[in-house]
Design a protein around this motif. Structure first.
Motif, mmCIF file in Angstrom:
data_model
loop_
_atom_site.group_PDB
_atom_site.id
_atom_site.type_symbol
_atom_site.label_atom_id
_atom_site.label_comp_id
_atom_site.label_asym_id
_atom_site.label_seq_id
_atom_site.Cartn_x
_atom_site.Cartn_y
_atom_site.Cartn_z
ATOM 1 N N THR A 99 -19.522 -10.347 -11.019
ATOM 2 C CA THR A 99 -18.105 -9.955 -11.008
ATOM 3 C C THR A 99 -17.675 -9.379 -12.356
ATOM 4 O OG1 THR A 99 -17.528 -12.258 -11.541
ATOM 5 C CG2 THR A 99 -17.422 -11.604 -9.222
ATOM 6 N N HIS A 100 -18.627 -8.885 -13.126
ATOM 7 C CA HIS A 100 -18.274 -8.297 -14.416
ATOM 8 C C HIS A 100 -17.972 -6.808 -14.255
ATOM 9 C CE1 HIS A 100 -22.617 -7.479 -14.019
ATOM 10 N NE2 HIS A 100 -22.341 -6.374 -14.705
ATOM 11 N N VAL A 101 -17.288 -6.269 -15.228
ATOM 12 C CA VAL A 101 -17.032 -4.832 -15.285
ATOM 13 C C VAL A 101 -17.566 -4.304 -16.613
ATOM 14 C CG1 VAL A 101 -15.011 -4.874 -13.790
ATOM 15 C CG2 VAL A 101 -14.721 -5.200 -16.245
ATOM 16 N N VAL A 102 -17.941 -3.042 -16.620
ATOM 17 C CA VAL A 102 -18.430 -2.387 -17.834
ATOM 18 C C VAL A 102 -17.431 -1.307 -18.231
ATOM 19 C CG1 VAL A 102 -20.279 -1.011 -18.857
ATOM 20 C CG2 VAL A 102 -20.833 -2.856 -17.246
ATOM 21 N N VAL A 103 -17.032 -1.333 -19.481
ATOM 22 C CA VAL A 103 -16.064 -0.367 -20.001
ATOM 23 C C VAL A 103 -16.739 0.444 -21.106
ATOM 24 C CG1 VAL A 103 -13.826 -0.041 -21.115
ATOM 25 C CG2 VAL A 103 -14.154 -1.929 -19.483
ATOM 26 N N MET A 104 -16.677 1.761 -21.001
ATOM 27 C CA MET A 104 -17.234 2.639 -22.028
ATOM 28 C C MET A 104 -16.083 3.334 -22.758
ATOM 29 S SD MET A 104 -20.616 4.303 -20.202
ATOM 30 C CE MET A 104 -19.772 4.825 -18.716
ATOM 31 N N ARG A 105 -16.075 3.208 -24.073
ATOM 32 C CA ARG A 105 -15.024 3.860 -24.863
ATOM 33 C C ARG A 105 -15.535 4.192 -26.255
ATOM 34 N NH1 ARG A 105 -10.723 3.393 -28.369
ATOM 35 N NH2 ARG A 105 -8.863 4.578 -27.751
ATOM 36 N N ASN A 106 -15.285 5.425 -26.652
ATOM 37 C CA ASN A 106 -15.632 5.890 -27.995
ATOM 38 C C ASN A 106 -17.105 5.650 -28.326
ATOM 39 O OD1 ASN A 106 -15.040 7.161 -30.416
ATOM 40 N ND2 ASN A 106 -14.425 5.267 -31.454
#
Length: 231
Positions: free
Chosen positions: A181-188
């Motif tokens: 139930t995790h999410v992956v966030v990509m930023r910078n």
């Protein structure tokens, strides 16, 4: 209330249309985009195809379907040819889901919108996993809901030529243990991960927002390695 996947094993297998029916449909679709001369030439080509290699190919397809005993003979071909062999950017060209209408664009910030998006996705995840998502119908006839099992916990593994789909999604009836139930966030150029649940309870939108704000603060300190370019 019927369970989401209740009819999936009861529906008839996808029938193979006759060659004649397929060619008639093709000519109908072509007629709207060609002039009379082009249509006449196309019709001649179709007639030659029907009497020659078309008949042979149709029989080969029919034999392959009978050997494989698949409920949907088109599904594997469609997934591979239309999606898994696609070599252009996926998200802007063939992304099939979204909740852009949940929050009006003028409301607060991008972070507010994305936290509501994540929360809504998690609610859909729970609904599908508990088989409470409503069955789709055409008139009184139910449609297969199998593809809904690929909405979550599914990833695309790169391969040369044709990629591979891997899914670990399970309904509660299939496996009571909660899937990832995790999410992956990509930023910078950075990649972050956090779980949408704590103590088996879904985070609220403000709690999700706080985690996103932390990600923004951390990623603003310096550009990352850009690992997302490799996926």
């Amino acid at each position: 209330m019927k369970k989401t996947f209740e009819y999936d094993d009861k529906l008839p297998a996808l029938p193979l249309p006759t060659l004649e029916h397929t060619l008639e449909r093709y000519l109908d679709s072509v007629r709207a985009v060609v002039d009379d001369n082009e249509y006449a030439n196309t019709k001649k080509v179709v007639e030659r195809f029907a009497k020659g290699i078309g008949r042979e190919l149709h029989e080969q397809l029919k034999t392959n379907i009978e050997k494989r005993q698949e409920r949907n003979w088109l599904s594997k071909w469609w997934d591979e040819e239309i999606y898994l062999k696609w070599r252009l950017p996926i998200a802007p060209t063939i992304s099939m889901t979204g909740f852009n209408c949940l929050v009006p664009p003028e409301t607060d910030s991008q972070l507010t919108r994305i936290c509501v998006h994540m929360y809504a996705c998690a609610l859909v995840f729970e609904t599908i996993r508990e088989e409470r998502y409503p069955i789709s119908y055409v008139g009184k006839h139910p449609l297969t809901m199998h593809q809904y099992k690929h909405f979550f916990n599914t990833c695309r593994i790169p391969h040369k030529g044709c990629d591979e789909l891997m899914s670990v999604f399970r309904t509660v009836s299939e496996d009571p243990r909660r899937p990832p139930t995790h999410v992956v966030v990509m930023r910078n150029g950075h990649m972050f991960m956090f779980d949408l649940y704590e103590s088996n309870k879904l985070l609220t939108p403000p709690e999700i927002l706080k985690r996103l704000e932390d990600i923004v603060q951390q990623s603003d300190q310096s550009p990352g390695l850009g690992l997302g370019a490799l996926t």
